[in-house]
Design a protein around this motif. Structure first.
Motif, PDB file in Angstrom:
ATOM      1  N   UNK A 167       0.832  -1.207   0.000  1.00  0.00           N
ATOM      2  CA  UNK A 167       0.000   0.000   0.000  1.00  0.00           C
ATOM      3  C   UNK A 167       0.865   1.256   0.000  1.00  0.00           C
ATOM      4  N   UNK A 168       1.938   1.235   0.776  1.00  0.00           N
ATOM      5  CA  UNK A 168       2.871   2.374   0.806  1.00  0.00           C
ATOM      6  C   UNK A 168       3.496   2.579  -0.567  1.00  0.00           C
ATOM      7  N   UNK A 169       3.947   1.482  -1.181  1.00  0.00           N
ATOM      8  CA  UNK A 169       4.606   1.576  -2.493  1.00  0.00           C
ATOM      9  C   UNK A 169       3.631   2.075  -3.551  1.00  0.00           C
ATOM     10  N   UNK A 170       2.426   1.502  -3.582  1.00  0.00           N
ATOM     11  CA  UNK A 170       1.436   1.899  -4.593  1.00  0.00           C
ATOM     12  C   UNK A 170       1.076   3.373  -4.469  1.00  0.00           C
ATOM     13  N   UNK A 171       0.990   3.863  -3.248  1.00  0.00           N
ATOM     14  CA  UNK A 171       0.541   5.235  -3.016  1.00  0.00           C
ATOM     15  C   UNK A 171       1.662   6.255  -3.184  1.00  0.00           C
ATOM     16  N   UNK A 172       2.852   5.925  -2.683  1.00  0.00           N
ATOM     17  CA  UNK A 172       3.922   6.933  -2.600  1.00  0.00           C
ATOM     18  C   UNK A 172       5.200   6.571  -3.338  1.00  0.00           C
ATOM     19  N   UNK A 173       5.254   5.415  -3.959  1.00  0.00           N
ATOM     20  CA  UNK A 173       6.444   5.026  -4.700  1.00  0.00           C
ATOM     21  C   UNK A 173       7.392   4.184  -3.872  1.00  0.00           C
ATOM     22  N   UNK A 174       8.314   3.528  -4.570  1.00  0.00           N
ATOM     23  CA  UNK A 174       9.223   2.587  -3.919  1.00  0.00           C
ATOM     24  C   UNK A 174      10.131   3.258  -2.896  1.00  0.00           C
ATOM     25  N   UNK A 175      10.571   4.472  -3.173  1.00  0.00           N
ATOM     26  CA  UNK A 175      11.467   5.168  -2.243  1.00  0.00           C
ATOM     27  C   UNK A 175      10.811   5.440  -0.898  1.00  0.00           C
ATOM     28  N   UNK A 176       9.482   5.415  -0.866  1.00  0.00           N
ATOM     29  CA  UNK A 176       8.766   5.701   0.381  1.00  0.00           C
ATOM     30  C   UNK A 176       8.705   4.493   1.308  1.00  0.00           C
ATOM     31  N   UNK A 177       9.132   3.326   0.820  1.00  0.00           N
ATOM     32  CA  UNK A 177       9.053   2.119   1.639  1.00  0.00           C
ATOM     33  C   UNK A 177      10.117   2.147   2.736  1.00  0.00           C
ATOM     34  N   UNK A 178       9.685   2.331   3.960  1.00  0.00           N
ATOM     35  CA  UNK A 178      10.554   2.283   5.135  1.00  0.00           C
ATOM     36  C   UNK A 178       9.822   1.522   6.232  1.00  0.00           C
ATOM     37  N   UNK A 179      10.582   1.091   7.214  1.00  0.00           N
ATOM     38  CA  UNK A 179       9.960   0.423   8.352  1.00  0.00           C
ATOM     39  C   UNK A 179       8.984   1.368   9.050  1.00  0.00           C
ATOM     40  N   UNK A 180       9.361   2.634   9.159  1.00  0.00           N
ATOM     41  CA  UNK A 180       8.507   3.614   9.814  1.00  0.00           C
ATOM     42  C   UNK A 180       7.184   3.789   9.053  1.00  0.00           C
ATOM     43  N   UNK A 181       7.275   3.862   7.705  1.00  0.00           N
ATOM     44  CA  UNK A 181       6.064   4.061   6.901  1.00  0.00           C
ATOM     45  C   UNK A 181       5.124   2.866   7.012  1.00  0.00           C
ATOM     46  N   UNK A 182       5.689   1.670   7.015  1.00  0.00           N
ATOM     47  CA  UNK A 182       4.853   0.467   7.119  1.00  0.00           C
ATOM     48  C   UNK A 182       4.224   0.387   8.509  1.00  0.00           C
ATOM     49  N   UNK A 183       5.000   0.727   9.533  1.00  0.00           N
ATOM     50  CA  UNK A 183       4.453   0.725  10.889  1.00  0.00           C
ATOM     51  C   UNK A 183       3.290   1.714  11.006  1.00  0.00           C
ATOM     52  N   UNK A 184       3.438   2.872  10.405  1.00  0.00           N
ATOM     53  CA  UNK A 184       2.365   3.866  10.433  1.00  0.00           C
ATOM     54  C   UNK A 184       1.134   3.342   9.711  1.00  0.00           C
ATOM     55  N   UNK A 185       1.338   2.651   8.592  1.00  0.00           N
ATOM     56  CA  UNK A 185       0.230   2.077   7.836  1.00  0.00           C
ATOM     57  C   UNK A 185      -0.536   1.051   8.680  1.00  0.00           C
TER      58      UNK A 185
END
Length: 211
Positions: free
Chosen positions: A18-36
């Motif tokens: 979901x993070x990748x689809x919405x914000x691109x591959x560079x947005x994939x971080x542990x923090x972003x996934x945890x927030x999701x």
């Protein structure tokens, strides 16, 4: 304090994708996934070691969506066409994740199932031993190259338009070919290119059989 809820690999891969689809591959971080997921970043390390492990889960999820079952009675070439086209379509659902497919395809068990199903078709087509190795590598190379072209250098993209506008006096073949290329859909390009490869593999199998 309530105990954090347990997560599954499906939870993690879904959130990462979901993070990748919405914000691109560079947005994939542990923090972003945890927030999701609505959890603490450190909680993710109970399930995955790092971003690379998350990336593999994403690739697993994409390959898991590919149906490897085939109708009975299909010619071996048609089996290959169906399997590779299903992979192309599954990848097209998540274009920002295409680089991960290229990077981690051999680490995802779903990818191994696809390879085995393709090898089965090639074997039925008369390709064995080293010929089967080369045939499989050629097909995977075509598929991966096509995914890169479709999503990062499509025929309908600006590069082709620029080449189509070149001087026909200076670049007669390139200018005309680029102009023709702008009329080709991704589906036609994929199917026609794969037909060329499969015809060559059929010739190779026939030659090996007659030798």
């Amino acid at each position: 304090m309530p105990r954090p809820r347990s997560l599954t690999t499906d939870d993690l891969s879904g959130a990462a994708l979901a993070v990748i689809d919405r914000n691109g591959l560079d947005a994939l971080t542990m923090r972003a996934v945890a927030k999701e997921l609505g959890t603490a970043t450190m909680a993710l390390y109970r399930y995955v070691a790092d971003r690379a492990a998350l990336e593999i889960l994403v690739v697993e999820r994409i390959f898991a969506a590919i149906d490897l079952t085939l109708p009975p009675g299909l010619d071996w070439r048609e089996r290959v066409r169906v399997l590779l086209n299903r992979t192309r379509l599954a990848s097209a659902e998540h274009p920002e994740a295409v680089p991960l497919i290229l990077r981690h395809r051999q680490s995802a068990r779903g990818s191994l199932g696809l390879i085995d199903a393709t090898l089965s078709a090639l074997t039925d087509g008369g390709l064995t031993g080293v010929d089967r190795v080369i045939a499989q590598r050629t097909l995977i190379g075509y598929l991966l190259g096509f995914l890169q072209n479709e999503h990062y250098g499509a025929l309908s993209g600006p590069g082709t338009a620029i080449m189509a506008g070149l001087s026909p006096e200076e670049y007669p073949f390139l200018a005309q070919t680029a102009a023709d290329a702008r009329t080709v859909t991704p589906e036609h390009e994929f199917r026609a290119g794969l037909d060329v490869i499969l015809a060559g593999l059929a010739d190779r199998a026939a030659w090996a059989h007659d030798s």
